[in-house]
Design a protein around this motif. Structure first.
Motif, PDB file in Angstrom:
ATOM      1  N   CYS A  48      15.059   7.511  -4.610  1.00  0.00           N
ATOM      2  CA  CYS A  48      14.659   6.637  -3.512  1.00  0.00           C
ATOM      3  C   CYS A  48      13.615   7.362  -2.680  1.00  0.00           C
ATOM      4  O   CYS A  48      13.755   8.563  -2.419  1.00  0.00           O
ATOM      5  CB  CYS A  48      15.876   6.306  -2.652  1.00  0.00           C
ATOM      6  SG  CYS A  48      15.482   5.316  -1.197  1.00  0.00           S
ATOM      7  N   LEU A  49      12.583   6.628  -2.256  1.00  0.00           N
ATOM      8  CA  LEU A  49      11.531   7.243  -1.446  1.00  0.00           C
ATOM      9  C   LEU A  49      12.081   7.771  -0.121  1.00  0.00           C
ATOM     10  O   LEU A  49      11.479   8.656   0.481  1.00  0.00           O
ATOM     11  CB  LEU A  49      10.412   6.229  -1.179  1.00  0.00           C
ATOM     12  CG  LEU A  49       9.660   5.721  -2.416  1.00  0.00           C
ATOM     13  CD1 LEU A  49       8.659   4.647  -2.021  1.00  0.00           C
ATOM     14  CD2 LEU A  49       8.957   6.871  -3.137  1.00  0.00           C
ATOM     15  N   SER A  50      13.210   7.246   0.317  1.00  0.00           N
ATOM     16  CA  SER A  50      13.811   7.696   1.580  1.00  0.00           C
ATOM     17  C   SER A  50      14.811   8.835   1.390  1.00  0.00           C
ATOM     18  O   SER A  50      15.393   9.306   2.367  1.00  0.00           O
ATOM     19  CB  SER A  50      14.497   6.520   2.285  1.00  0.00           C
ATOM     20  OG  SER A  50      13.529   5.601   2.728  1.00  0.00           O
ATOM     21  N   VAL A  51      15.020   9.232   0.140  1.00  0.00           N
ATOM     22  CA  VAL A  51      15.943  10.345  -0.150  1.00  0.00           C
ATOM     23  C   VAL A  51      15.146  11.360  -0.974  1.00  0.00           C
ATOM     24  O   VAL A  51      15.225  11.381  -2.201  1.00  0.00           O
ATOM     25  CB  VAL A  51      17.187   9.859  -0.918  1.00  0.00           C
ATOM     26  CG1 VAL A  51      18.172  11.010  -1.123  1.00  0.00           C
ATOM     27  CG2 VAL A  51      17.862   8.699  -0.189  1.00  0.00           C
ATOM     28  N   PRO A  52      14.341  12.178  -0.301  1.00  0.00           N
ATOM     29  CA  PRO A  52      13.402  13.046  -1.029  1.00  0.00           C
ATOM     30  C   PRO A  52      14.118  13.995  -1.984  1.00  0.00           C
ATOM     31  O   PRO A  52      15.156  14.564  -1.645  1.00  0.00           O
ATOM     32  CB  PRO A  52      12.701  13.832   0.087  1.00  0.00           C
ATOM     33  CG  PRO A  52      12.941  13.059   1.331  1.00  0.00           C
ATOM     34  CD  PRO A  52      14.239  12.350   1.150  1.00  0.00           C
ATOM     35  N   GLY A  68       9.681   0.229  -5.711  1.00  0.00           N
ATOM     36  CA  GLY A  68       9.878  -0.779  -4.682  1.00  0.00           C
ATOM     37  C   GLY A  68       9.976  -0.102  -3.342  1.00  0.00           C
ATOM     38  O   GLY A  68      10.113   1.128  -3.255  1.00  0.00           O
ATOM     39  N   ILE A  69       9.866  -0.908  -2.292  1.00  0.00           N
ATOM     40  CA  ILE A  69      10.065  -0.373  -0.936  1.00  0.00           C
ATOM     41  C   ILE A  69      10.541  -1.529  -0.071  1.00  0.00           C
ATOM     42  O   ILE A  69      10.139  -2.677  -0.289  1.00  0.00           O
ATOM     43  CB  ILE A  69       8.768   0.280  -0.379  1.00  0.00           C
ATOM     44  CG1 ILE A  69       9.070   1.123   0.847  1.00  0.00           C
ATOM     45  CG2 ILE A  69       7.715  -0.764  -0.093  1.00  0.00           C
ATOM     46  CD1 ILE A  69       7.898   2.012   1.283  1.00  0.00           C
ATOM     47  N   ALA A  70      11.404  -1.219   0.869  1.00  0.00           N
ATOM     48  CA  ALA A  70      11.932  -2.245   1.763  1.00  0.00           C
ATOM     49  C   ALA A  70      11.454  -1.961   3.182  1.00  0.00           C
ATOM     50  O   ALA A  70      11.216  -0.806   3.563  1.00  0.00           O
ATOM     51  CB  ALA A  70      13.460  -2.234   1.707  1.00  0.00           C
ATOM     52  N   ASP A  77       0.835  -1.215   0.000  1.00  0.00           N
ATOM     53  CA  ASP A  77       0.000   0.000   0.000  1.00  0.00           C
ATOM     54  C   ASP A  77       0.866   1.261   0.000  1.00  0.00           C
ATOM     55  O   ASP A  77       0.559   2.239  -0.697  1.00  0.00           O
ATOM     56  CB  ASP A  77      -0.913   0.022   1.234  1.00  0.00           C
ATOM     57  CG  ASP A  77      -2.020  -1.026   1.164  1.00  0.00           C
ATOM     58  OD1 ASP A  77      -2.277  -1.542   0.057  1.00  0.00           O
ATOM     59  OD2 ASP A  77      -2.615  -1.326   2.220  1.00  0.00           O
ATOM     60  N   THR A  78       1.935   1.238   0.795  1.00  0.00           N
ATOM     61  CA  THR A  78       2.801   2.417   0.916  1.00  0.00           C
ATOM     62  C   THR A  78       3.558   2.651  -0.382  1.00  0.00           C
ATOM     63  O   THR A  78       3.692   3.787  -0.849  1.00  0.00           O
ATOM     64  CB  THR A  78       3.768   2.240   2.107  1.00  0.00           C
ATOM     65  OG1 THR A  78       3.013   1.936   3.285  1.00  0.00           O
ATOM     66  CG2 THR A  78       4.595   3.491   2.348  1.00  0.00           C
ATOM     67  N   MET A  79       4.042   1.565  -0.986  1.00  0.00           N
ATOM     68  CA  MET A  79       4.739   1.661  -2.281  1.00  0.00           C
ATOM     69  C   MET A  79       3.801   2.248  -3.339  1.00  0.00           C
ATOM     70  O   MET A  79       4.193   3.150  -4.089  1.00  0.00           O
ATOM     71  CB  MET A  79       5.224   0.263  -2.703  1.00  0.00           C
ATOM     72  CG  MET A  79       5.792   0.167  -4.107  1.00  0.00           C
ATOM     73  SD  MET A  79       6.387  -1.502  -4.499  1.00  0.00           S
ATOM     74  CE  MET A  79       4.847  -2.421  -4.678  1.00  0.00           C
TER      75      MET A  79
END
Ligand code: ZN
Length: 191
Positions: free
Chosen positions: A102-106, A49-51, A40-42
């Motif tokens: 990357c979703l974690s590196v806006p 992708g998401i980890a 859902d978050t991805m």
């Protein structure tokens, strides 16, 4: 549907090594719920992708899916894949320079080298074992997600920091040349 908060670079949890999951844990509701949350978050974030560590859970689980992704429209499709305890092994020395975000590196993208041909062994969400070969940009996506499970971000693999751009400046100055090169690559490699 549960969309979780995505951790951003600087959060120490993104720098931890995540632990393996047992078959018993995987079968139990909390881990199945986590997998649903990752999907859902991805989807909500339009990620390729998401980890699990990106939502603060330090277990070796990631989800991957590419289907006309607006963030990466040049990426060939990848069906929804849940990888548990993945192990990646390069099959040769061939590398490709790709531009990643990357979703974690806006709002940041940069160039990294990825293996073109990899073997990936993993369990799916039901604990079934998979042993597959991935190539091209798809192989790169698997490497990016597996890096998260070892506390690595694409930033760590940026070999030339001058390739770092915001998404807006990538669109403005770099996108056309990159998409032309990578489209030729995808046509040659097939994925
Ligand atoms: Zn990432």
């Amino acid at each position: 549907m549960t969309v979780r908060e995505i951790l951003h670079v600087g959060n120490p949890l993104l720098r931890e090594r995540s632990r393996e999951v047992t078959r018993q844990e995987l079968a139990a509701p909390p881990m199945q719920q986590l997998i649903d949350d990752l999907i859902d978050t991805m989807h909500a974030a339009n990620g390729a992708g998401i980890a699990a560590p990106q939502v603060g859970e330090l277990v070796r689980i990631a989800t991957i899916e590419v289907n006309r992704n607006p963030r990466y429209p040049y990426k060939p499709p990848i069906p929804l894949t849940v990888v548990v305890n993945p192990v990646i092994e390069p099959l040769d020395d061939e590398l490709v320079e790709v531009n990643e975000g990357c979703l974690s590196v806006p709002n940041m993208r940069g160039n990294v080298y990825r293996h073109v041909n990899v073997r990936v062994r993993y369990w799916d969400r039901h604990g079934n074992e998979h042993d597959e070969v991935k190539r091209g940009l798809t192989a790169g996506t698997f490497q990016h997600e597996c890096d998260h499970l070892d506390g690595l971000l694409f930033l760590d693999r940026v070999h030339d920091t001058r390739t770092l751009t915001t998404w807006e400046q990538f669109e403005r100055f770099h996108r056309a040349a990159f998409v032309e090169r990578i489209t030729e690559f995808v046509a040659r490699v097939g994925s």
